[in-house]
Design a protein around this motif. Structure first.
Motif, PDB file in Angstrom:
ATOM      1  N   ASP A 118       0.812  -1.210   0.000  1.00  0.00           N
ATOM      2  CA  ASP A 118       0.000   0.000   0.000  1.00  0.00           C
ATOM      3  C   ASP A 118       0.847   1.261   0.000  1.00  0.00           C
ATOM      4  O   ASP A 118       0.320   2.372   0.089  1.00  0.00           O
ATOM      5  N   GLY A 119       2.175   1.106  -0.098  1.00  0.00           N
ATOM      6  CA  GLY A 119       3.070   2.258  -0.107  1.00  0.00           C
ATOM      7  C   GLY A 119       3.514   2.699   1.265  1.00  0.00           C
ATOM      8  O   GLY A 119       4.378   3.570   1.385  1.00  0.00           O
ATOM      9  N   GLN A 120       2.958   2.122   2.317  1.00  0.00           N
ATOM     10  CA  GLN A 120       3.370   2.445   3.673  1.00  0.00           C
ATOM     11  C   GLN A 120       4.598   1.617   4.057  1.00  0.00           C
ATOM     12  O   GLN A 120       4.797   0.518   3.552  1.00  0.00           O
ATOM     13  N   CYS A 121       5.385   2.165   4.960  1.00  0.00           N
ATOM     14  CA  CYS A 121       6.720   1.605   5.198  1.00  0.00           C
ATOM     15  C   CYS A 121       6.932   1.145   6.637  1.00  0.00           C
ATOM     16  O   CYS A 121       6.284   1.631   7.560  1.00  0.00           O
ATOM     17  N   VAL A 122       7.871   0.244   6.789  1.00  0.00           N
ATOM     18  CA  VAL A 122       8.325  -0.217   8.096  1.00  0.00           C
ATOM     19  C   VAL A 122       9.841  -0.072   8.130  1.00  0.00           C
ATOM     20  O   VAL A 122      10.526  -0.450   7.177  1.00  0.00           O
ATOM     21  N   LYS A 123      10.352   0.477   9.206  1.00  0.00           N
ATOM     22  CA  LYS A 123      11.804   0.626   9.323  1.00  0.00           C
ATOM     23  C   LYS A 123      12.470  -0.735   9.427  1.00  0.00           C
ATOM     24  O   LYS A 123      12.060  -1.579  10.222  1.00  0.00           O
ATOM     25  N   THR A 124      13.508  -0.923   8.642  1.00  0.00           N
ATOM     26  CA  THR A 124      14.271  -2.165   8.711  1.00  0.00           C
ATOM     27  C   THR A 124      14.876  -2.332  10.098  1.00  0.00           C
ATOM     28  O   THR A 124      14.959  -3.438  10.637  1.00  0.00           O
ATOM     29  N   ARG A 125      15.289  -1.241  10.689  1.00  0.00           N
ATOM     30  CA  ARG A 125      15.848  -1.268  12.039  1.00  0.00           C
ATOM     31  C   ARG A 125      14.852  -1.866  13.031  1.00  0.00           C
ATOM     32  O   ARG A 125      15.213  -2.664  13.905  1.00  0.00           O
ATOM     33  N   ASP A 126      13.581  -1.501  12.910  1.00  0.00           N
ATOM     34  CA  ASP A 126      12.560  -2.010  13.830  1.00  0.00           C
ATOM     35  C   ASP A 126      12.293  -3.491  13.608  1.00  0.00           C
ATOM     36  O   ASP A 126      12.012  -4.232  14.549  1.00  0.00           O
ATOM     37  N   ILE A 127      12.354  -3.927  12.345  1.00  0.00           N
ATOM     38  CA  ILE A 127      12.171  -5.350  12.042  1.00  0.00           C
ATOM     39  C   ILE A 127      13.243  -6.179  12.735  1.00  0.00           C
ATOM     40  O   ILE A 127      12.955  -7.188  13.391  1.00  0.00           O
ATOM     41  N   VAL A 128      14.480  -5.752  12.601  1.00  0.00           N
ATOM     42  CA  VAL A 128      15.598  -6.478  13.201  1.00  0.00           C
ATOM     43  C   VAL A 128      15.504  -6.455  14.724  1.00  0.00           C
ATOM     44  O   VAL A 128      15.741  -7.466  15.398  1.00  0.00           O
TER      45      VAL A 128
END
Length: 331
Positions: A118-128
């Motif tokens: 949907d074009g919304q993002c998640v920080k890679t830092r938060d995933i890790v």
């Protein structure tokens, strides 16, 4: 090497190999501003195959929104099965960017983000972060592997400063049990360049970017401002990206992303030759990087203008011991 010596290698004699979480976004909503990623379906099949052969419990997801990516990863991070597992793997294939973000305190930070359908993002830092020992105690002192097939470009890599727009980024600020509401962040820059769908190169290898303006616009606005964006690598964690910071990822519209196809072929070769249990895993990953450097990218006349903005992959890690995939339940 004595592969049974726990002083030199992680304990891979647990009851389970672990979870391999696969998140592959190929089809994006029309209103998202992002093009589809043809070729990812092959990556999706191969990642399921290879991690099943390594004995993982594969949790495969396709075409997730930004919020769904966040929720899925949080749910997996809280699984009790980690307590009886050797390790954890996460593969993410999607669009990605390095963005300058203005926080509520007017502080400008630069973050790598994964883009949802949907074009919304998640920080890679938060995933890790969701899998470090503060949030996922079951994986304490166990290796965690993240493989990211996504671009790492920003406006300073490609275009100049844009007027900016508001982007919703899902953030993690609390331990499991509480999730922050979406917070509006002001993004000072926006990539408005794409080679991916509008221009097809002669061998179907495409820079994994989004929507394309004219090459003349690109050339007139290009600013070579190189600011490396690092994603924090916690203890006992390995991060592998499809490109260096400030560079595009390359994906073949027929066979898939360069990183994931190389990763697949190297692991498969070591399984078939019986060397997977005696070869330290980072050596296998080095082989994947070497294979990526042998790939030949032949851009079209238009995409050749972007030739200097892509690179082979890289990995960084804070592993404290060797990783040896001792035989468990290969199929």
């Amino acid at each position: 090497m004595d592969v049974s010596n726990k002083g030199f290698s992680y304990d891979f004699n647990n009851e389970r190999r672990g979870i391999a979480l696969l998140i592959h976004n190929e089809v994006f909503d029309k209103f998202s501003g992002y093009k589809d990623r043809p070729g990812d379906s092959g990556d999706f099949i191969r990642m399921q195959e290879i991690f099943t052969k390594l004995g993982f419990e594969v949790d495969a997801k396709r075409n997730l929104t930004g919020r769904k990516i966040f929720d899925t990863i949080q749910t997996v991070s809280q699984s009790k099965s980690h307590e009886k597992s050797d390790c954890f793997v996460c593969v993410i294939a999607s669009h990605g960017e390095e963005m300058q973000i203005e926080t509520k305190n007017n502080v400008i930070i630069k973050e790598h983000v994964i883009v949802g359908t949907d074009g919304q993002c998640v920080k890679t830092r938060d995933i890790v972060e969701m899998f470090n020992e503060d949030y996922c105690e079951g994986l304490k002192d166990k290796p965690k592997f993240f493989f990211i097939q996504a671009c790492r470009t920003s406006n300073t890599t490609v275009l100049g400063m844009d007027s900016g727009h508001i982007l919703t980024i899902t953030e993690r600020k609390q331990p499991p049990g509480g999730v922050d509401d979406d917070e509006e962040m002001h993004v000072d820059s926006k990539i408005t360049d794409n080679v991916d769908a509008n221009y097809i190169s002669t061998n179907k290898d495409n820079l994994d970017t989004r929507h394309m303006s004219t090459a003349d616009t690109y050339l007139s606005r290009r600013q070579l401002v190189h600011q490396v964006t690092d994603v924090e690598c916690p203890e006992d964690t390995l991060l592998m990206f499809a490109s260096l910071s400030n560079n595009f990822a390359v994906r073949n519209s027929s066979s898939g992303g360069w990183l994931l196809t190389s990763l697949y072929s190297q692991i498969k070769e070591h399984i078939e030759t019986g060397k997977i249990g005696s070869t330290e895993f980072t050596q296998i990953l080095n082989g994947a990087l070497k294979e990526m450097t042998t790939k030949n990218f032949k851009p079209s006349d238009t995409t050749s203008r972007l030739y200097g903005a892509f690179s082979p992959g890289c990995f960084t890690h804070c592993l404290s011991r060797d990783v040896l995939f001792l035989e468990k339940q290969y199929r």
